[in-house]
Design a protein around this motif. Structure first.
Motif, PDB file in Angstrom:
ATOM      1  N   ALA A 177     -61.187  -9.651  -0.529  1.00 26.73           N
ATOM      2  CA  ALA A 177     -61.194 -11.313  -0.913  1.00 26.73           C
ATOM      3  C   ALA A 177     -59.460 -11.660  -0.884  1.00 26.73           C
ATOM      4  O   ALA A 177     -59.185 -12.880  -0.375  1.00 26.73           O
ATOM      5  CB  ALA A 177     -61.438 -11.340  -2.255  1.00 26.73           C
ATOM      6  N   PHE A 178     -58.662 -10.823  -1.543  1.00 23.53           N
ATOM      7  CA  PHE A 178     -57.274 -11.071  -1.497  1.00 23.53           C
ATOM      8  C   PHE A 178     -56.532 -11.265   0.069  1.00 23.53           C
ATOM      9  O   PHE A 178     -55.901 -12.096   0.356  1.00 23.53           O
ATOM     10  CB  PHE A 178     -56.378 -10.149  -2.196  1.00 23.53           C
ATOM     11  N   LEU A 179     -57.149 -10.486   0.828  1.00 21.22           N
ATOM     12  CA  LEU A 179     -56.722 -10.404   2.404  1.00 21.22           C
ATOM     13  C   LEU A 179     -57.124 -11.607   2.924  1.00 21.22           C
ATOM     14  O   LEU A 179     -56.616 -12.168   3.736  1.00 21.22           O
ATOM     15  CB  LEU A 179     -57.345  -9.115   3.122  1.00 21.22           C
ATOM     16  N   SER A 180     -58.298 -12.112   2.666  1.00 22.24           N
ATOM     17  CA  SER A 180     -58.833 -13.256   3.296  1.00 22.24           C
ATOM     18  C   SER A 180     -58.156 -14.558   2.712  1.00 22.24           C
ATOM     19  O   SER A 180     -57.885 -15.514   3.651  1.00 22.24           O
ATOM     20  CB  SER A 180     -60.431 -13.314   3.036  1.00 22.24           C
ATOM     21  N   LEU A 181     -57.794 -14.505   1.346  1.00 24.60           N
ATOM     22  CA  LEU A 181     -57.137 -15.723   0.662  1.00 24.60           C
ATOM     23  C   LEU A 181     -55.836 -15.839   1.522  1.00 24.60           C
ATOM     24  O   LEU A 181     -55.214 -16.894   1.689  1.00 24.60           O
ATOM     25  CB  LEU A 181     -56.788 -15.494  -0.512  1.00 24.60           C
ATOM     26  N   ASN A 182     -55.309 -14.698   2.170  1.00 27.45           N
ATOM     27  CA  ASN A 182     -53.891 -14.678   2.447  1.00 27.45           C
ATOM     28  C   ASN A 182     -53.853 -15.068   4.069  1.00 27.45           C
ATOM     29  O   ASN A 182     -52.947 -15.753   4.634  1.00 27.45           O
ATOM     30  CB  ASN A 182     -53.190 -13.247   2.648  1.00 27.45           C
ATOM     31  N   HIS A 183     -54.953 -14.800   4.769  1.00 31.45           N
ATOM     32  CA  HIS A 183     -55.007 -14.908   6.053  1.00 31.45           C
ATOM     33  C   HIS A 183     -56.185 -15.866   6.703  1.00 31.45           C
ATOM     34  O   HIS A 183     -55.976 -16.067   7.982  1.00 31.45           O
ATOM     35  CB  HIS A 183     -54.864 -13.599   6.785  1.00 31.45           C
ATOM     36  N   HIS A 184     -57.055 -15.971   6.103  1.00 35.65           N
ATOM     37  CA  HIS A 184     -58.399 -16.843   6.594  1.00 35.65           C
ATOM     38  C   HIS A 184     -57.775 -17.995   6.924  1.00 35.65           C
ATOM     39  O   HIS A 184     -57.287 -18.714   6.254  1.00 35.65           O
ATOM     40  CB  HIS A 184     -59.537 -16.874   5.620  1.00 35.65           C
TER      41      HIS A 184
END
Length: 445
Positions: A213-220
């Motif tokens: 989720a954190f990865l997606s919040l940064n890059h999605h």
């Protein structure tokens, strides 16, 4: 608003305290199989407070080296550490080593310290990160934080952790041929539906979900459109500190306050006087001390006299009340200092009733009446509901004041928890002020 961003913010918040919350609800199955026995909760309390070295380091970095700490990298590191520690617990929680001539659960205690460091540090890293998204998503983050306590509790309930059944047992009064026999009830823990190892794998999976989720919040790309105008997407420095001022992200526009308002203090945007800032932080520390440490440490004393059903129902409903309060705050984000004080008094009054009944254990008021159990469950729901709403509103207020205000928010959250632990540890574990009765044999006149 993006539904995907709300979901990711919620999943991100779920990773904040899921590991330690999960460990607490699993204690009834862990304790009988380790040498520390029921001294383990006391050890865990000490380890969690020692783990405050993490948030202390982050807070000092923000204060004396503004902009030097890469926030995103720090979050990646602590989530990765939490995932690894939860996974390793599944393999090593029963392993012991000889320390000072006695077997000790060294692996369990060391890995618990790492988990506590992760969860404590999340208070001063996860919250400030949410400044990169619009204010509405902070409430969703708090819903996820509430679910970090609810989901492990529900899984432990399905697992059957701590479920006790009263069974008949006979006891001989003497050893002669004419000995009399009495019939007693004996508390017997029921076997779990699945193992402790499976539960720890579940916790590591929850931390992995938080990482994704954190990865997606940064890059999605969808999330990028939900950032306030001009908000940087990376974890770099927000502002150069060459002029010696603290790095601070201010909101581009505050719709809640008139633009012509003069700064009343040097805190954040200057919208609040120092007296009001002190008032907000005192309430924040008080609410977190009560909800995180003080009342949870006496929950079994306050509820078990009314029966195991009352205990499990109060624990489950209190866990539901936390995300429910955050959900209410999503639609009614009332930033009123007067309402905040009134709700704090209401929650504290419910907490005072709970504490009083815990002090009277094993014979509190209405102990043999259904109404006593009902009142106790309602008191727990009201206590958690009121103070959880207060914590969300304070988070929204400090979010309006900027990035640094949210760092201090996380630091005060941990300070309140620390003060609560320092107060309750000697009262509960050293001086044994509270006493619990046998769930099957307690009698009150």
């Amino acid at each position: 608003m993006s539904l995907l961003t709300h979901l990711l913010a919620c999943l991100f918040g779920m990773g904040s305290w899921v590991s330690i919350n999960g460990l607490w609800v699993e204690l009834p199955l862990v304790v009988p199989q380790i040498p520390e026995g029921w001294y383990l909760p006391s050890y865990l309390s000490v380890l969690i407070q020692m783990a405050n070295v993490g948030p202390l380091f982050v807070t000092l970095m923000h204060r004396f080296r503004p902009g030097a700490l890469n926030e995103a990298a720090a979050i990646y590191a602590i989530i990765g550490l939490g995932t690894a520690a939860s996974f390793l617990l599944a393999f090593f929680w029963r392993e012991t080593a000889e320390v000072a001539g006695a077997p000790r659960s060294v692996a369990l205690l060391v890995l618990t310290f790492f988990l506590a460091t992760v969860d404590c540090t999340s208070s001063v890293t996860f919250l400030p990160f949410m400044m990169r998204l619009k204010a509405q998503y902070l409430t969703t983050y708090y819903i996820g934080e509430g679910l970090s306590g609810l989901l492990p509790a529900l899984v432990a309930l399905i697992q059957g952790a701590g479920v006790v059944r009263c069974v008949n047992s006979t006891r001989s009064l003497d050893h002669t041929l004419n000995s009399s026999v009495t019939l007693d009830l004996r508390a017997e823990y029921q076997p779990a539906n699945f193992s402790v190892e499976v539960f720890f794998f579940f916790l590591s999976a929850m931390m992995l979900v938080c990482l994704v989720a954190f990865l997606s919040l940064n890059h999605h790309p969808s999330v990028a459109r939900e950032r306030p105008s001009g908000r940087p997407a990376d974890g770099g420095k927000q502002r150069s500190a060459r002029d010696g001022k603290r790095a601070e992200q201010k909101p581009m526009m505050d719709p809640y306050r008139p633009a012509s308002q003069r700064p009343r203090s040097s805190f954040g945007t200057g919208s609040y006087s120092w007296t009001q800032v002190f008032y907000i932080f005192v309430i924040l520390a008080w609410a977190n001390a009560l909800t995180n440490v003080v009342l949870p440490s006496v929950q079994s004393y306050s509820c078990l006299p009314y029966g195991n059903s009352a205990y499990h129902l109060s624990a489950t409903m209190a866990a539901v009340a936390n995300p429910l309060a955050c959900f209410i705050a999503m639609f009614f984000p009332i930033r009123s200092l007067v309402l905040m004080g009134a709700l704090t008094l209401l929650g504290s009054a419910a907490g005072a009733y709970i504490m009083s009944m815990a002090a009277l254990s094993p014979c509190p008021l209405l102990v043999h009446h259904t109404s006593g159990a009902v009142v106790m469950v309602l008191a727990w729901v009201l206590f958690v509901l009121a103070l959880s709403y207060v914590k969300v509103i304070i988070g929204l207020i400090l979010r309006d004041e900027g990035h640094g205000a949210l760092v201090w928010c996380g630091a005060v959250v941990q300070l309140g928890s620390l003060l609560g632990a320092v107060t309750m540890f000697p009262v509960v574990s050293v001086y044994s002020f509270f006493s619990s009765g046998d769930p099957c044999n307690t009698t009150c006149q």
